[in-house]
Scaffold this motif. Structure first.
Motif, short mmCIF file in Angstrom:
data_model
loop_
_atom_site.label_atom_id
_atom_site.label_comp_id
_atom_site.label_asym_id
_atom_site.label_seq_id
_atom_site.Cartn_x
_atom_site.Cartn_y
_atom_site.Cartn_z
N UNK B 72 1.01 -1.09 0.04
CA UNK B 72 0.16 -0.14 -0.13
C UNK B 72 1.03 1.28 -0.04
N UNK B 73 0.42 2.42 -0.75
CA UNK B 73 1.15 3.52 -0.58
C UNK B 73 -0.03 4.52 -0.37
N UNK B 74 0.45 5.31 0.66
CA UNK B 74 -0.51 6.48 1.16
C UNK B 74 0.16 7.73 1.05
N UNK B 75 -0.32 8.62 0.10
CA UNK B 75 0.21 10.15 0.29
C UNK B 75 -0.43 11.07 1.15
N UNK B 76 0.22 11.72 1.77
CA UNK B 76 -0.31 12.65 2.97
C UNK B 76 -0.05 14.03 2.59
N UNK B 77 -0.79 14.92 3.03
CA UNK B 77 -0.68 16.58 3.00
C UNK B 77 0.47 16.89 4.30
N UNK B 132 -4.03 10.44 -0.96
CA UNK B 132 -4.29 9.17 -2.00
C UNK B 132 -3.84 7.96 -1.29
N UNK B 133 -4.52 6.82 -1.62
CA UNK B 133 -4.15 5.51 -1.06
C UNK B 133 -4.12 4.76 -2.37
N UNK B 134 -3.29 3.92 -2.74
CA UNK B 134 -3.02 2.96 -3.91
C UNK B 134 -2.58 1.53 -3.03
N UNK B 135 -3.15 0.60 -3.47
CA UNK B 135 -2.94 -0.68 -2.68
C UNK B 135 -3.09 -1.82 -3.79
#
Lengths: 83, 192
Positions: B72-77, B132-135
Motif C-alpha cells: 500500500x502507498x498512502x500520500x499525505x498532506x 491518496x491511497x494505492x494498494x
C-alpha cells in the motif's frame, strides 16, 4: 460544444464552463486554443503558453493535433498535480 | 500462467464476498468504479471528499488465502514547515474516475495482481491527512510493489487533480506546479 476549464485556467478565464459554437476553420484542439486565446484578455491570460495546456475530449487525454469533430465536451486545464 | 488466472478467479470470488461486509468509507460521497477488472480481478476505484479508511481497504485486499503480498502507498498532506493550513484538491468529476480506472486496468493486465485499490480525495485536506491511497495484492511481493508504483506514478500525471495551497496566514497561495520528476517517474514505465 461544451468547454470546461479547471484550476488556474478556470480562474484566469473567470468561468468554469461554457457552450461555444466553433467558427469555420477551427478543426483541431490546437486551433481551438488559438481561437480561444483571441477571445479577450482573460482567455489570453489563461492561454499565454498553449504548449503547456492539457486537453481532454470527452474525458480522454488528447494531443493538440486531435480533431474536434464529434466532441461533446472539451476540457482545458494545466498539467495535473494530484497524488 | 493458467495457474495464476485460476488463483485470480478464486481470489475475486472471495473478495467479492468480503466486499459486501466492508462498508465503503464515505459511501455517500464516494463514486465507485467497476468492481472487477480483466479476469474478474477486483478493482476498487474511488474519488471522494471523505477520509480514506486504509485498514478497511487493505483488509478486503488481503482477505484471501491466495494473497502472499500486499503493498500500500498512502500520500499525505505535508504542513510545509508549518506554513500550510490545507491543500485544496480540485478535480474533474467523471474524468478522474475514468482515468484512474484506466490506469488500474492497465496495471492488472501488466502484472499478476490479485486485487487493487486506487482512491483519491478532493476538497480541503489538512496536514497529516491522507490525499491518496494505492494498494495492490499479489501472490508475491515483486508484482505488488511494481504495480503499486506504476499506479501511483500514473495517478500523479494522468488523473485530473490539481493542488492549491491554503496558508496558515489565511491567504490562498498558488497552484502547485508539476514536478519534472513526476513525468520522469511515469516515463520509465513506457521503456519497460
Amino acid at each position: 460544444m461544451k468547454l470546461a476549464y479547471f484550476a488556474w485556467v478556470r480562474e484566469r478565464i473567470g468561468i468554469a464552463e461554457e457552450e461555444v459554437a466553433l467558427p469555420a476553420g477551427v478543426v483541431t484542439v490546437g486551433d481551438l486554443l488559438y481561437w480561444l486565446k483571441g477571445r479577450g484578455e482573460t482567455y489570453d491570460a489563461a492561454l499565454q503558453a498553449p504548449e503547456i495546456i492539457r486537453v481532454a475530449i470527452d474525458h480522454e487525454h488528447v494531443d493538440h493535433s486531435e480533431p474536434l469533430a464529434g466532441a461533446r465536451e472539451v476540457a482545458i486545464f494545466p498539467p495535473m498535480t494530484g497524488g | 500462467m493458467a495457474e495464476t488466472r485460476d488463483s485470480a478467479d478464486l481470489a475475486a470470488t472471495m473478495y467479492d464476498g468480503g466486499r459486501e461486509a466492508v462498508p465503503a468509507s464515505g459511501a455517500s460521497a464516494a463514486i465507485k468504479g467497476e468492481n472487477a477488472g480483466p479476469g474478474g480481478i477486483p478493482i476498487d476505484i474511488r474519488v471522494t471528499s471523505e477520509r480514506i479508511d486504509a485498514g478497511a481497504v487493505t483488509s478486503v485486499l488481503a482477505g484471501s488465502g491466495a494473497v502472499g503480498a500486499l503493498v500500500t502507498f498512502t500520500g499525505y498532506c505535508r504542513d510545509e514547515g508549518g506554513r500550510l493550513k490545507a491543500l485544496e484538491l480540485e478535480h474533474y468529476p467523471g474524468m478522474a474516475e475514468r482515468q484512474i480506472e484506466k490506469i488500474a486496468r492497465e496495471a492488472v493486465t501488466r502484472w499478476p495482481i490479485l486485487g487493487c485499490a486506487a482512491i483519491h480525495r478532493y476538497g480541503l485536506i489538512a496536514p497529516g491527512e491522507e490525499i491518496v491511497l494505492v494498494a495492490c495484492s499479489s501472490a508475491h511481493r515483486g508484482a505488488a510493489f511494481e504495480a503499486a508504483s506504476f499506479l501511483m506514478d500514473f495517478m500523479k500525471t494522468s488523473a485530473p487533480f490539481w493542488k492549491r495551497e491554503h496558508l496558515v496566514d489565511g491567504t490562498i497561495g498558488g497552484w502547485v506546479e508539476t514536478k519534472d520528476t513526476d513525468d520522469a517517474a511515469t516515463d520509465r514505465w513506457h521503456r519497460l
